[in-house]
Design a protein around this motif. Structure first.
Motif, mmCIF file in Angstrom:
data_model
loop_
_atom_site.group_PDB
_atom_site.id
_atom_site.type_symbol
_atom_site.label_atom_id
_atom_site.label_comp_id
_atom_site.label_asym_id
_atom_site.label_seq_id
_atom_site.Cartn_x
_atom_site.Cartn_y
_atom_site.Cartn_z
ATOM 1 N N GLY A 13 0.816 -1.213 0.000
ATOM 2 C CA GLY A 13 0.000 0.000 0.000
ATOM 3 C C GLY A 13 0.846 1.258 0.000
ATOM 4 O O GLY A 13 0.540 2.231 -0.709
ATOM 5 N N THR A 29 0.401 0.272 -9.659
ATOM 6 C CA THR A 29 -0.147 -1.059 -9.408
ATOM 7 C C THR A 29 0.925 -2.118 -9.620
ATOM 8 O O THR A 29 1.060 -3.048 -8.817
ATOM 9 C CB THR A 29 -1.371 -1.322 -10.304
ATOM 10 N N SER A 61 -4.483 -9.156 -8.265
ATOM 11 C CA SER A 61 -3.923 -7.877 -8.722
ATOM 12 C C SER A 61 -3.295 -8.017 -10.105
ATOM 13 O O SER A 61 -3.463 -7.138 -10.960
ATOM 14 C CB SER A 61 -2.866 -7.370 -7.733
ATOM 15 N N LYS A 78 -9.358 -0.356 -10.099
ATOM 16 C CA LYS A 78 -10.155 0.220 -9.020
ATOM 17 C C LYS A 78 -11.168 -0.767 -8.431
ATOM 18 O O LYS A 78 -11.522 -0.681 -7.267
ATOM 19 C CB LYS A 78 -10.880 1.468 -9.518
ATOM 20 N N PRO A 81 -10.275 -4.227 -5.268
ATOM 21 C CA PRO A 81 -10.624 -4.398 -3.838
ATOM 22 C C PRO A 81 -12.071 -4.851 -3.623
ATOM 23 O O PRO A 81 -12.357 -5.572 -2.672
ATOM 24 C CB PRO A 81 -10.387 -3.009 -3.239
ATOM 25 N N THR A 82 -12.955 -4.445 -4.515
ATOM 26 C CA THR A 82 -14.349 -4.884 -4.406
ATOM 27 C C THR A 82 -14.438 -6.382 -4.657
ATOM 28 O O THR A 82 -15.057 -7.118 -3.878
ATOM 29 C CB THR A 82 -15.230 -4.127 -5.420
ATOM 30 N N ASN A 136 -15.325 0.715 -1.131
ATOM 31 C CA ASN A 136 -14.451 0.868 -2.291
ATOM 32 C C ASN A 136 -15.258 1.309 -3.512
ATOM 33 O O ASN A 136 -14.842 2.202 -4.244
ATOM 34 C CB ASN A 136 -13.709 -0.430 -2.597
ATOM 35 N N TRP A 140 -14.337 4.849 -5.388
ATOM 36 C CA TRP A 140 -13.791 4.944 -6.746
ATOM 37 C C TRP A 140 -14.783 5.538 -7.731
ATOM 38 O O TRP A 140 -14.401 6.167 -8.709
ATOM 39 C CB TRP A 140 -13.191 3.635 -7.239
ATOM 40 N N TRP A 148 -8.897 8.141 -4.748
ATOM 41 C CA TRP A 148 -9.099 6.706 -4.565
ATOM 42 C C TRP A 148 -7.799 6.011 -4.197
ATOM 43 O O TRP A 148 -7.784 5.132 -3.327
ATOM 44 C CB TRP A 148 -9.699 6.065 -5.823
ATOM 45 N N TYR A 151 -7.143 6.691 -0.599
ATOM 46 C CA TYR A 151 -8.067 5.874 0.187
ATOM 47 C C TYR A 151 -7.624 4.412 0.206
ATOM 48 O O TYR A 151 -7.563 3.782 1.257
ATOM 49 C CB TYR A 151 -9.487 5.979 -0.374
ATOM 50 N N ASN A 152 -7.290 3.891 -0.961
ATOM 51 C CA ASN A 152 -6.923 2.485 -1.082
ATOM 52 C C ASN A 152 -5.658 2.175 -0.284
ATOM 53 O O ASN A 152 -5.583 1.163 0.410
ATOM 54 C CB ASN A 152 -6.739 2.125 -2.559
ATOM 55 N N SER A 155 -6.421 2.649 3.524
ATOM 56 C CA SER A 155 -7.435 1.763 4.098
ATOM 57 C C SER A 155 -6.824 0.448 4.569
ATOM 58 O O SER A 155 -7.393 -0.212 5.438
ATOM 59 C CB SER A 155 -8.552 1.491 3.079
#
Length: 185
Positions: A13, A29, A61, A78, A81-82, A136, A140, A148, A151-152, A155
């Motif tokens: 992260g 990424t 990923s 994006k 994570p969902t 998430n 996003w 985002w 946040y990502n 988080s």
């Protein structure tokens, strides 16, 4: 002092956040994936066990980065994570049906809870995974890519703390005192 394992949990992260500040979401990424692979390797060297959740996250990923690059669409990154959160919730729900349950198998050596406690812990973790997936989606879809990314990246530590707090509270409430007394005898 922070445990080395905890620092390794936060490494991808932090790399993601830092690289995104100077490059693109795709490069960030990719860098985070490399950092996660390094963290998996170091966790294996420290514990002598493969962290399967971290490995599955790396694989997801890679797939989502690849899809994003092929389609030239950062939404694949994006939404990762969902997908991860929903998948984790599904795995936890299935793991609840096993005897002993998935969480009991993986954490039972540290936590001595009555059976109801393991059920409550599964439900709490499922609810949290689905809540995080929903958050998430909201972030996003309603903020800039940079917001985002922040946040990502941030988080991760917060999520870890919440899972730890939930686990601690459930374990405290449902601790198996009879098991503890049997071991003392």
């Amino acid at each position: 002092m922070l445990d080395r394992r905890l620092l390794l949990e936060f490494l991808p992260g932090l790399v993601f956040l830092a690289v995104n500040a100077v490059s693109t979401l795709y490069v960030a990424t990719g860098a985070a994936i490399l950092a996660a692979m390094l963290a998996v390797y170091l966790r294996y060297r420290i514990d002598g066990q493969l962290p399967f959740l971290a490995i599955s996250t790396v694989l997801l990923s890679i797939v989502m980065l690849g899809a994003g690059l092929v389609q030239d669409d950062e939404r694949f990154i994006k939404v990762k994570p969902t997908i991860g959160g929903v998948s984790f919730a599904i795995i936890l729900a299935g793991g609840m049906l096993a005897r002993p349950s998935m969480l009991q198998r993986s954490m039972g050596y540290k936590l001595e809870m009555i059976p109801t406690g393991w059920t409550v812990l599964h439900i709490a973790w499922i609810a949290l995974a689905l809540t995080l997936a929903t958050l998430n989606e909201l972030v996003w879809r309603n903020t800039s890519t940079d917001a985002w990314v922040t946040y990502n990246a941030l988080s991760g530590p917060v999520t870890f703390a919440i899972y730890f707090g939930i686990t601690y509270a459930v374990a405290w409430w449902y601790w198996d005192e009879d098991e503890e007394e049997e071991e003392a005898a």
